[in-house]
Design an enzyme around this catalytic site. Structure first.
Site, mmCIF file in Angstrom:
data_model
loop_
_atom_site.group_PDB
_atom_site.id
_atom_site.type_symbol
_atom_site.label_atom_id
_atom_site.label_comp_id
_atom_site.label_asym_id
_atom_site.label_seq_id
_atom_site.Cartn_x
_atom_site.Cartn_y
_atom_site.Cartn_z
ATOM 1 N N LYS A 108 0.829 -1.223 0.000
ATOM 2 C CA LYS A 108 0.000 0.000 0.000
ATOM 3 C C LYS A 108 0.853 1.258 0.000
ATOM 4 C CE LYS A 108 0.357 -1.643 4.402
ATOM 5 N NZ LYS A 108 -0.054 -2.665 5.299
ATOM 6 N N GLU A 132 -5.089 -6.387 -4.579
ATOM 7 C CA GLU A 132 -6.203 -6.609 -3.651
ATOM 8 C C GLU A 132 -5.729 -6.660 -2.195
ATOM 9 O OE1 GLU A 132 -9.819 -7.136 -4.545
ATOM 10 O OE2 GLU A 132 -9.483 -6.386 -2.540
ATOM 11 N N GLU A 193 2.637 -3.213 11.499
ATOM 12 C CA GLU A 193 3.716 -2.963 10.547
ATOM 13 C C GLU A 193 5.054 -3.108 11.266
ATOM 14 O OE1 GLU A 193 3.078 -2.283 7.178
ATOM 15 O OE2 GLU A 193 1.152 -2.919 7.984
ATOM 16 N N ASP A 204 -0.853 4.045 7.914
ATOM 17 C CA ASP A 204 -1.242 2.828 7.191
ATOM 18 C C ASP A 204 -2.676 2.982 6.653
ATOM 19 O OD1 ASP A 204 -0.801 -0.243 6.759
ATOM 20 O OD2 ASP A 204 -2.719 -0.095 7.791
ATOM 21 N N LYS A 208 -4.071 3.246 2.619
ATOM 22 C CA LYS A 208 -5.156 2.401 2.107
ATOM 23 C C LYS A 208 -6.320 3.271 1.627
ATOM 24 C CE LYS A 208 -3.900 -1.387 5.194
ATOM 25 N NZ LYS A 208 -4.086 -1.934 6.544
HETATM 26 N N1 HSE Z 1 -0.560 -3.289 9.865
HETATM 27 C C1 HSE Z 1 -1.689 -3.524 9.054
HETATM 28 C C2 HSE Z 1 -2.925 -3.591 9.945
HETATM 29 C C3 HSE Z 1 -1.501 -4.815 8.281
HETATM 30 O O1 HSE Z 1 -2.782 -3.654 11.164
HETATM 31 O O2 HSE Z 1 -4.022 -3.562 9.430
HETATM 32 C C4 HSE Z 1 -2.465 -5.004 7.166
HETATM 33 O O3 HSE Z 1 -2.315 -4.035 6.175
#
Ligand code: HSE
Length: 435
Positions: A108, A132, A193, A204, A208
């Site tokens: 991502k 995906e 992560e 994160d 996304k």
């Molecule tokens: N670190 C991310 C989460 C992993 O906790 O959702 C999945 O993208």
């Protein structure tokens, strides 16, 4: 359709890579039946060949360098599970696309930064760039937006996109555990992560969300267009107050059309307890889509961890095996439009505000006056004297819930309250999302 095996090269054999290799082996016959040809891992690349893993890598060709794996002529599909928004992931993906290989990635960070450029390279070389697994773990949200809803005009896409944050908030709320205890468990379970601040501080989710916004609104993916706040300021007092007021606190990513442009924002959010999104607990992710006529559509599923992510990677590999290729962001990259970013100050909605007010006559009147000056109308005001009221004469927690107002008005009112010296510390502000 060819019945020769589709040969896979996997770059990055961590939690997800290992789960993927195991799943391809376990599902061998079923995959061949569903996709029309066998799928076979033939080569791998990882930082450390000797690392102890549950799977045996000796039967695969080994490449110390992922770019060398990308050039391997015996590989049809390059699966990138290295992560990171730069090299070696970027160099390896570009090399694979340019040598005519389809690429499947869970990256991502790279897509949020260079997604449009990579999509253009894939299109030029007539190969797939499938991702995906980059958003929502096992939830097929990329396909849903890109293909399933290709005929719908979308107004808003929002969701719980980070398993780690939802896991932490759920356990803090349900079990009264500390933030740190919950984070440690999320790391141990392989959700977080490598640097968990990316999870906790909302980056994160922002990456996304940028990808989802592009798919939903046909805009150029751009992480810089996302307003970001994480969950590290959320306290047990907020979770308790939310509960008493009929809300839960979730870290949401929200992308929505407004008259001022597209809002893309990530922040802790109060959602009514009875809504679908409020029921989503633990590492589970959920995405709700608002579109005229089919409103709302919610997808829920495991959002992080090896098996969940591998499931999405495998579905993308399956598309390549079937010969299905779609423009990575749902339309040719040249047709993606620049994002018209709606300024956060003009965001409109309800707000939860928690203040530590000095216990002196006139404090409530001062706060009320400052809010009224900004035309902010209150739905409720609660002064708490429970466990949190520190000591007689000390500051008293006051919780305000506003009716719809603007971010700018809230900021101005609170700045004025701060100048009036009737509160101590910084006020906690949490936006309320209408569901
Ligand atoms: N670190 C991310 C989460 C992993 O906790 O959702 C999945 O993208």
């Amino acid at each position: 359709m060819s019945s020769s095996p589709l040969k896979i090269g996997v770059a990055g054999v961590g939690t997800v890579g290992a789960a993927l290799i195991a799943q391809i082996a376990e599902q061998r016959a079923a995959l061949a039946a569903r996709c029309g040809r066998p799928i076979e891992v033939v080569a791998v690349s990882a930082r450390n060949r000797a690392k102890k893993r549950d799977i045996d890598l000796v039967k695969f060709r080994w490449h110390a360098d992922p770019v060398s794996l990308a050039h391997d002529p015996g590989v049809d599909v390059f699966v990138e599970l290295i992560g990171g928004n730069g090299d070696p992931a970027r160099a390896a993906i570009e090399a694979a696309l340019k040598s005519g290989k389809s690429v499947v990635t869970a990256n991502k960070a790279l897509l949020a930064k260079h997604g449009v450029k990579l999509a253009a390279i894939a299109e030029r070389h007539h190969v797939a760039l499938n991702f995906e697994a980059a958003v929502g773990g096992a939830i097929p949200i990329v396909k849903t937006l890109r293909e399933g809803l290709a005929g719908n005009a979308l107004d808003r896409v929002y969701g719980i996109l980070n398993g780690t944050c939802n896991y932490i908030l759920s356990r803090m709320e349900r079990e009264g555990l500390t933030f740190d205890e919950c984070l440690k468990d999320a790391q141990r379970l392989g959700y977080a992560e490598a640097d968990p601040t990316f999870d906790i501080e909302g980056h994160d989710t922002a990456q996304k969300l940028a990808i989802l916004a592009s798919l939903a609104f046909g805009t150029r993916v751009d992480e810089r267009a996302v307003y970001v706040e994480g969950i590290s300021s959320i306290t047990p007092a907020d979770l308790l107050a939310a509960d008493e007021l009929g809300y839960r606190i979730k870290l949401l990513g929200v992308a929505m059309k407004t008259p001022k442009g597209i809002e893309q924002r990530v922040h802790p959010t109060m959602v009514r307890k009875e809504t679908a999104i409020a029921q989503v607990m633990g590492v589970t992710n959920a995405v709700t889509i608002d579109a005229a006529g089919i409103n709302p559509l919610t997808l829920v599923g495991p959002g992080a961890g090896g098996k969940a992510t591998a499931s999405a990677v495998l579905s993308d590999i399956g598309d390549v095996a079937r010969g299905v290729r779609t423009a990575p962001f749902g339309r040719p990259s040249a047709r993606l439009t620049p994002v018209k970013k709606a300024p956060m100050q003009r965001h409109e909605g309800g707000y939860y505000i928690r203040l530590l007010a000095r216990d002196r006559p006139g404090t409530a009147a001062t706060v009320a006056k400052r809010l009224a000056e900004q035309d902010i109308s209150l739905e409720s005001i609660v002064q708490r004297h429970g466990k949190e009221a520190v000591k007689a004469g000390g500051p008293v927690p006051v919780i305000l819930i506003t009716y719809a107002t603007s971010e700018d008005a809230v900021r101005k009112a609170l700045a004025a309250v701060g100048r009036d010296r009737v509160i101590s510390g910084r006020p906690q502000v949490i936006r309320i999302e209408k569901n």
